[in-house]
Scaffold this motif. Sequence first.
Motif, PDB file in Angstrom:
ATOM      1  N   ASN A 134       0.819  -1.214   0.000  1.00  0.00           N
ATOM      2  CA  ASN A 134       0.000   0.000   0.000  1.00  0.00           C
ATOM      3  C   ASN A 134       0.853   1.264   0.000  1.00  0.00           C
ATOM      4  N   VAL A 135       2.132   1.144   0.417  1.00  0.00           N
ATOM      5  CA  VAL A 135       3.036   2.302   0.389  1.00  0.00           C
ATOM      6  C   VAL A 135       3.213   2.810  -1.040  1.00  0.00           C
ATOM      7  N   THR A 136       3.092   1.927  -2.022  1.00  0.00           N
ATOM      8  CA  THR A 136       3.211   2.327  -3.423  1.00  0.00           C
ATOM      9  C   THR A 136       2.222   3.443  -3.753  1.00  0.00           C
ATOM     10  N   ALA A 137       0.976   3.254  -3.354  1.00  0.00           N
ATOM     11  CA  ALA A 137      -0.055   4.258  -3.627  1.00  0.00           C
ATOM     12  C   ALA A 137       0.094   5.469  -2.715  1.00  0.00           C
ATOM     13  N   ASP A 138       0.358   5.232  -1.430  1.00  0.00           N
ATOM     14  CA  ASP A 138       0.464   6.337  -0.468  1.00  0.00           C
ATOM     15  C   ASP A 138       1.582   7.300  -0.861  1.00  0.00           C
ATOM     16  N   ALA A 139       2.762   6.757  -1.127  1.00  0.00           N
ATOM     17  CA  ALA A 139       3.921   7.594  -1.448  1.00  0.00           C
ATOM     18  C   ALA A 139       3.724   8.321  -2.769  1.00  0.00           C
ATOM     19  N   ALA A 140       3.190   7.612  -3.755  1.00  0.00           N
ATOM     20  CA  ALA A 140       2.962   8.242  -5.053  1.00  0.00           C
ATOM     21  C   ALA A 140       1.985   9.403  -4.935  1.00  0.00           C
ATOM     22  N   ALA A 141       0.923   9.208  -4.167  1.00  0.00           N
ATOM     23  CA  ALA A 141      -0.090  10.252  -4.034  1.00  0.00           C
ATOM     24  C   ALA A 141       0.461  11.486  -3.326  1.00  0.00           C
ATOM     25  N   LEU A 142       1.205  11.276  -2.262  1.00  0.00           N
ATOM     26  CA  LEU A 142       1.778  12.413  -1.527  1.00  0.00           C
ATOM     27  C   LEU A 142       2.762  13.196  -2.392  1.00  0.00           C
ATOM     28  N   GLY A 387      -2.814  15.081   7.855  1.00  0.00           N
ATOM     29  CA  GLY A 387      -3.302  14.167   6.838  1.00  0.00           C
ATOM     30  C   GLY A 387      -2.351  12.985   6.754  1.00  0.00           C
ATOM     31  N   ALA A 388      -2.092  12.502   5.554  1.00  0.00           N
ATOM     32  CA  ALA A 388      -1.203  11.364   5.369  1.00  0.00           C
ATOM     33  C   ALA A 388       0.258  11.776   5.566  1.00  0.00           C
ATOM     34  N   GLU A 389       1.115  10.771   5.777  1.00  0.00           N
ATOM     35  CA  GLU A 389       2.555  11.015   5.896  1.00  0.00           C
ATOM     36  C   GLU A 389       3.302   9.970   5.089  1.00  0.00           C
ATOM     37  N   ILE A 390       4.534  10.275   4.749  1.00  0.00           N
ATOM     38  CA  ILE A 390       5.367   9.339   3.997  1.00  0.00           C
ATOM     39  C   ILE A 390       6.360   8.632   4.908  1.00  0.00           C
ATOM     40  N   GLY A 391       6.453   9.075   6.164  1.00  0.00           N
ATOM     41  CA  GLY A 391       7.364   8.470   7.125  1.00  0.00           C
ATOM     42  C   GLY A 391       7.660   9.433   8.257  1.00  0.00           C
ATOM     43  N   ILE A 392       8.530   9.000   9.175  1.00  0.00           N
ATOM     44  CA  ILE A 392       8.965   9.821  10.308  1.00  0.00           C
ATOM     45  C   ILE A 392      10.459  10.076  10.158  1.00  0.00           C
ATOM     46  N   SER A 393      10.867  11.316  10.301  1.00  0.00           N
ATOM     47  CA  SER A 393      12.289  11.662  10.181  1.00  0.00           C
ATOM     48  C   SER A 393      12.865  12.033  11.541  1.00  0.00           C
ATOM     49  N   THR A 394      14.029  11.458  11.857  1.00  0.00           N
ATOM     50  CA  THR A 394      14.770  11.882  13.046  1.00  0.00           C
ATOM     51  C   THR A 394      15.989  12.708  12.648  1.00  0.00           C
ATOM     52  N   ASP A 395      16.061  13.070  11.361  1.00  0.00           N
ATOM     53  CA  ASP A 395      17.102  13.995  10.898  1.00  0.00           C
ATOM     54  C   ASP A 395      16.799  15.400  11.381  1.00  0.00           C
ATOM     55  N   ARG A 396      17.739  16.298  11.189  1.00  0.00           N
ATOM     56  CA  ARG A 396      17.513  17.713  11.498  1.00  0.00           C
ATOM     57  C   ARG A 396      17.292  18.530  10.223  1.00  0.00           C
TER      58      ARG A 396
END
Length: 423
Positions: A134-142, A387-396
């Motif tokens: 499902n990440v295929t659709a989520d990431a593409a849409a975002l 809304g939707a997210e593509i992931g969580i970043s711990t970078d700065r």
Amino acid sequence: MPETEEAIHKQILELGKKARRASREMMGMSADEKNHALLAMADALERRKEKIQEENARDVSEARDAGLSDALVDRLVLDDKRMAAMTQGLRDIAKLPDPVGRTLKSWEKENGLILEKRAVPIGVIGMIYESRPNVTADAAALCLKASNAIILRGGSEALRSNQAIADALQEGGSATKLPADAIQLVPVRDRKAVTSLITMDEYVDMIIPRGGEGLIRAIAENATVPVLKHYKGICHVYVDGDADPEKAWSIVENAKCQRPGVCNAAETLLVDLSIGEEWLIRMAEILQKRGVELRGDEKSREIVASMLPATGEDWHTEYLDMILSVRVVDGIEQAVEHINQYGSGHSDAIVTRNKGRQEYFGKMVDSAAVYINASTRFTDGAEFGMGAEIGISTDRLHARGPVALEELTTYKYVVTGDGQIKE
């Protein structure tokens, strides 16, 4: 016969060239045009549902035959409920405000120049992910909503599912003004494709890996393209001496037990010495009743003898399971020192009624999300109202915490004058 490294590199290079051209075209798309494309893609997913599930069934069967765990197989499955959620996700993203073209700041100089800092697309995103198709659709849409082209590289165990989803998205987009190569999927299983993608600086602007720590670390260590990442979520809850006991019990139980296998679940409990032994005894009873294995430091085990001894490695470990490290600390300074030394910069919480300690914790803990009297389980784009997210970043840089639409843009300066020249 396996393709050669040179042949794979040429194939990925061609994807990059097409994506770069598509990203230029997408800069001119209006919000309505992008939303129209998203809705058409959602309709195409519904039309192709049977085909997608047929291909998914082949992936699932192969995964079982290969001996993948039940948990990993479950992440692969696209049942009716997950298909509906994936389709609805595209429609929900279409309803969100367009992040591109926003004026972030504007000002006028004494010489009459008007400066505007404006949100613009990043360009081409390379998305590398494992298991969940499902990440295929989520990431593409975002990425589409933020006017970025995307090159998708899913796990080999889900190649058929990912290809079927990508085909549906491309079919839906083809009936709109979306460029044909705005969404592309790496069609080969060979890992050499990943090496090419993450070193293709000329055509790819950012890599987003999503998966286990091993995958993310390997990409970060070998990429020449900027990588937006988080390795793991070692999240803490610190229960201060001035905590409301009932709230503290509830918050800790939720942070550990509500869904232990995710990156924002608590892995370490820090308990202030001054709250009293009774609080920790009751907390241990609650957690052990839920099936949590407790691993404590020497002081914790003096209070709760049933705890296993914690090792130095436990403080560094993301369990993603019903296991919790416990340490008794002498004051907030020691708690903060522990978090900043052993934490992963993801999400950390304090439970206290003391305003001064709330402020100190919020200022001194170096994490993407800091919670005061709330569970760490809220670190999520939807929970943050994004809304939707593509992931969580711990970078700065350039994004931290949930990566949603705004984080998939960068900015440029548009400067308007009336004949001004530099003297």
